[in-house]
Write an enzyme that holds these catalytic residues in place. Structure first.
Site, PDB file in Angstrom:
ATOM      1  N   GLY A 257      -3.883  42.575  -8.797  1.00 12.15           N
ATOM      2  CA  GLY A 257      -4.763  41.681  -8.064  1.00 12.15           C
ATOM      3  C   GLY A 257      -5.980  41.234  -8.835  1.00 12.15           C
ATOM      4  N   PRO A 300      -0.510  43.883 -13.217  1.00 13.22           N
ATOM      5  CA  PRO A 300      -0.990  42.498 -13.345  1.00 13.22           C
ATOM      6  C   PRO A 300       0.164  41.514 -13.211  1.00 13.22           C
ATOM      7  CG  PRO A 300      -0.812  43.510 -15.508  1.00 13.22           C
ATOM      8  CD  PRO A 300      -0.507  44.591 -14.503  1.00 13.22           C
ATOM      9  N   GLY A 301      -0.004  40.526 -12.385  1.00 18.25           N
ATOM     10  CA  GLY A 301       1.011  39.481 -12.240  1.00 18.25           C
ATOM     11  C   GLY A 301       0.384  38.137 -12.482  1.00 18.25           C
ATOM     12  N   ARG A 302      -0.428  37.691 -11.508  1.00 17.94           N
ATOM     13  CA  ARG A 302      -1.125  36.420 -11.633  1.00 17.94           C
ATOM     14  C   ARG A 302      -1.903  36.335 -12.954  1.00 17.94           C
ATOM     15  NH1 ARG A 302      -3.753  33.545  -7.285  1.00 17.94           N
ATOM     16  NH2 ARG A 302      -3.440  35.414  -6.011  1.00 17.94           N
ATOM     17  N   ARG A 337      -0.586  26.608  -1.997  1.00 19.55           N
ATOM     18  CA  ARG A 337      -1.712  27.538  -1.972  1.00 19.55           C
ATOM     19  C   ARG A 337      -2.967  26.968  -1.303  1.00 19.55           C
ATOM     20  NH1 ARG A 337      -3.979  29.135  -6.142  1.00 19.55           N
ATOM     21  NH2 ARG A 337      -4.495  31.215  -5.367  1.00 19.55           N
ATOM     22  N   TYR A 341      -4.260  29.373   1.861  1.00 18.57           N
ATOM     23  CA  TYR A 341      -5.505  30.136   1.882  1.00 18.57           C
ATOM     24  C   TYR A 341      -6.647  29.451   1.144  1.00 18.57           C
ATOM     25  CZ  TYR A 341      -2.272  32.149  -1.617  1.00 18.57           C
ATOM     26  OH  TYR A 341      -1.305  32.332  -2.562  1.00 18.57           O
ATOM     27  N   CYS A 368       3.834  14.680   4.560  1.00 17.30           N
ATOM     28  CA  CYS A 368       3.364  14.247   5.890  1.00 17.30           C
ATOM     29  C   CYS A 368       2.571  15.354   6.569  1.00 17.30           C
ATOM     30  CB  CYS A 368       4.547  13.811   6.747  1.00 17.30           C
ATOM     31  SG  CYS A 368       5.439  12.408   6.058  1.00 17.30           S
ATOM     32  N   GLU A 369       1.516  15.783   5.931  1.00 14.06           N
ATOM     33  CA  GLU A 369       0.617  16.795   6.456  1.00 14.06           C
ATOM     34  C   GLU A 369      -0.805  16.444   6.023  1.00 14.06           C
ATOM     35  OE1 GLU A 369       1.370  19.372   8.344  1.00 14.06           O
ATOM     36  OE2 GLU A 369       3.573  19.314   8.188  1.00 14.06           O
ATOM     37  N   TYR A 398       2.387  31.779  -8.657  1.00 15.47           N
ATOM     38  CA  TYR A 398       2.551  31.427  -7.244  1.00 15.47           C
ATOM     39  C   TYR A 398       2.677  29.920  -7.015  1.00 15.47           C
ATOM     40  CZ  TYR A 398       1.172  36.266  -6.739  1.00 15.47           C
ATOM     41  OH  TYR A 398       1.120  37.624  -6.860  1.00 15.47           O
TER      42      TYR A 398
END
Length: 440
Positions: A257, A300-302, A337, A341, A368-369, A398
């Site tokens: 994270g 660690p990923g992101r 994303r 959030y 269409c949002e 992500y």
């Protein structure tokens, strides 16, 4: 050429530049944008837009940075950030382990012969198929997340299976609530405060074909405060001490994270400071409680892949008014994303220079949002128009795996860049792909 001639061009160049720490390590910014020696406007011309590029050099450099900062730890790449064959090969070659959370992610790992002994299987609701795939893979470790899962795994295992128990340590990571995972009363893990974690230990020990090797926790994503990781380590050692000497915990997985910068004002994560403070906290707490120091695992990923990625869009239309809306040919389907959030991004014009003044604009997607926003209030040249190219940095994590076919829009390709060459890592979808599964 006089100074008066040079200054406007210099001002434009500086205005278009986004701080270097948001881009891949191999990026050069001048009148245009190059990554790994490849001009991104040329990538767009070759592969179409939207297109996401991934710099191999940056991915490998981040792997090496984590291993150098904590050489005694097992560095485990969180595959949910970006899982494809090429990336998993790079990760394996750099000596990292891998965490996965589905049979599908295991299938990708198997396709590149990722070593089983370096795989951890996560997930708060592993299906029977997920558990069977993990057991079939071989010598993986499974992080159990519920009493039901412990019993189901024990029933399925035909030989002794190594497990870790996911613990919720009650630590607030001070991040967005949608990516906070270390506080109580949520779907992840066994609560430390309620005694559920101790109950889980007893349940695992009651099954002779399960071997408890360690404890695991993860407090959230985009965590900037090293103190939050220290607090999690102290609370996990408290549990280790509670179990000692009846149970010896050999491995302590403190998750990941680690925050990455998305905006110019965001600072890079202090990896060196994190490594020093975490090491001190872990050793001090273990010494104070009189327990052996477990092997440390981090995930660690992101922070391995985020800044390695850049997405290029083409402007479709510009609507000028109180807010200038710059609509591009992607958006929600390749980057949900901002809608999920409130993630924010930087943007710069590429492919041409502009003498026009920079004004705040909102880059929106094609879907269409009303919430289909790529980036709000970003400085772009006043003469921006349909056909221009925009580059968005820090899209390696992500994005590819969260992409969808909303509005039946095809998912974009993922292009690897390395030493002046571009390689298709994952091809873009076609309308034929969309229809192949529609058999009604």
């Amino acid at each position: 050429m006089t100074l008066a001639d040079i200054l406007p061009t210099l001002a434009v160049s500086l205005a278009d530049k986004v701080p270097a720490h948001l881009w891949p390590d191999t990026t050069t910014q001048d009148d245009d944008l190059h990554v790994a020696g490849v001009r991104l406007a040329s990538v767009a011309a070759t592969f179409g837009t939207p297109v996401t590029v991934l710099d191999e050099t940056t991915v490998r450099a981040r792997c090496r940075a984590f291993r150098a900062a904590l050489p005694e730890a097992e560095v485990t790449y969180a595959g949910k950030a970006l899982s494809c064959r090429a990336v998993l090969r790079w990760i394996a070659e750099e000596g990292l382990s891998l965490d996965v959370c589905s049979a599908g992610e295991l299938a990708v790992a198997r396709s590149v012969n990722f070593p089983a002994s370096r795989i951890l299987v996560h997930g708060n609701a592993k299906t029977p198929d997920d558990l069977k795939a993990a057991l079939a893979y071989g010598d993986v470790r499974i992080v159990v997340d519920s009493l039901d899962e412990i019993d189901q795994l024990a029933a399925l295992a035909r030989s002794r299976q190594r497990v870790l128990i996911r613990v919720t340590p009650g630590v607030d990571a001070h991040t967005h609530r949608a990516i906070t995972t270390g506080t109580d009363d949520q779907k992840f893990g066994f609560s430390l405060a309620t005694g559920a974690a101790s109950d889980a230990v007893r349940r695992v020990l009651s099954h002779p074909n399960l071997e408890l090797t360690g404890l695991h926790c993860h407090i959230g994503s985009q965590v900037r405060r090293v103190a939050s990781f220290e607090l999690a380590a102290r609370r996990m050692v408290d549990l280790i001490a509670e179990l000692h000497p009846d149970v010896t915990i050999h491995e302590l997985d403190l998750g990941g994270g680690f925050a990455v910068p998305y905006l110019p004002e965001d600072d890079p994560f202090d990896l060196a400071g994190y490594a020093t403070r975490l090491r001190v906290a872990l050793h001090y707490e273990c010494q104070s409680h009189g327990v052996p120091v477990p092997k440390l695992i981090i995930e660690p990923g992101r922070s391995i892949v985020a800044t390695a990625g850049v997405t290029v869009y083409r402007v479709v239309t510009v609507k000028r008014g109180p807010t200038t809306f710059v609509a591009v040919d992607g958006g929600l389907s390749d980057n949900p994303r901002p809608s999920l959030y409130g993630a924010r991004y930087s943007v710069r014009l590429i492919g041409r220079t502009s003498p026009a003044r920079r004004t705040p604009m909102t880059v929106v997607g094609r879907h269409c949002e009303a919430g289909d926003v790529v980036a709000s209030d970003v400085p772009l040249p006043a003469d921006i128009h349909a056909g221009d190219l925009l580059a968005v940095p820090c899209t390696g994590a992500y994005h590819h795996l969260l992409a969808s076919n909303y509005n039946q829009v095809c998912r974009p390709p993922l292009i690897g860049l390395h030493n002046g060459t571009s390689t298709v890592l994952v091809r873009g979808e076609t309308e034929e792909d969309l229809l192949r599964r529609d058999v009604g």
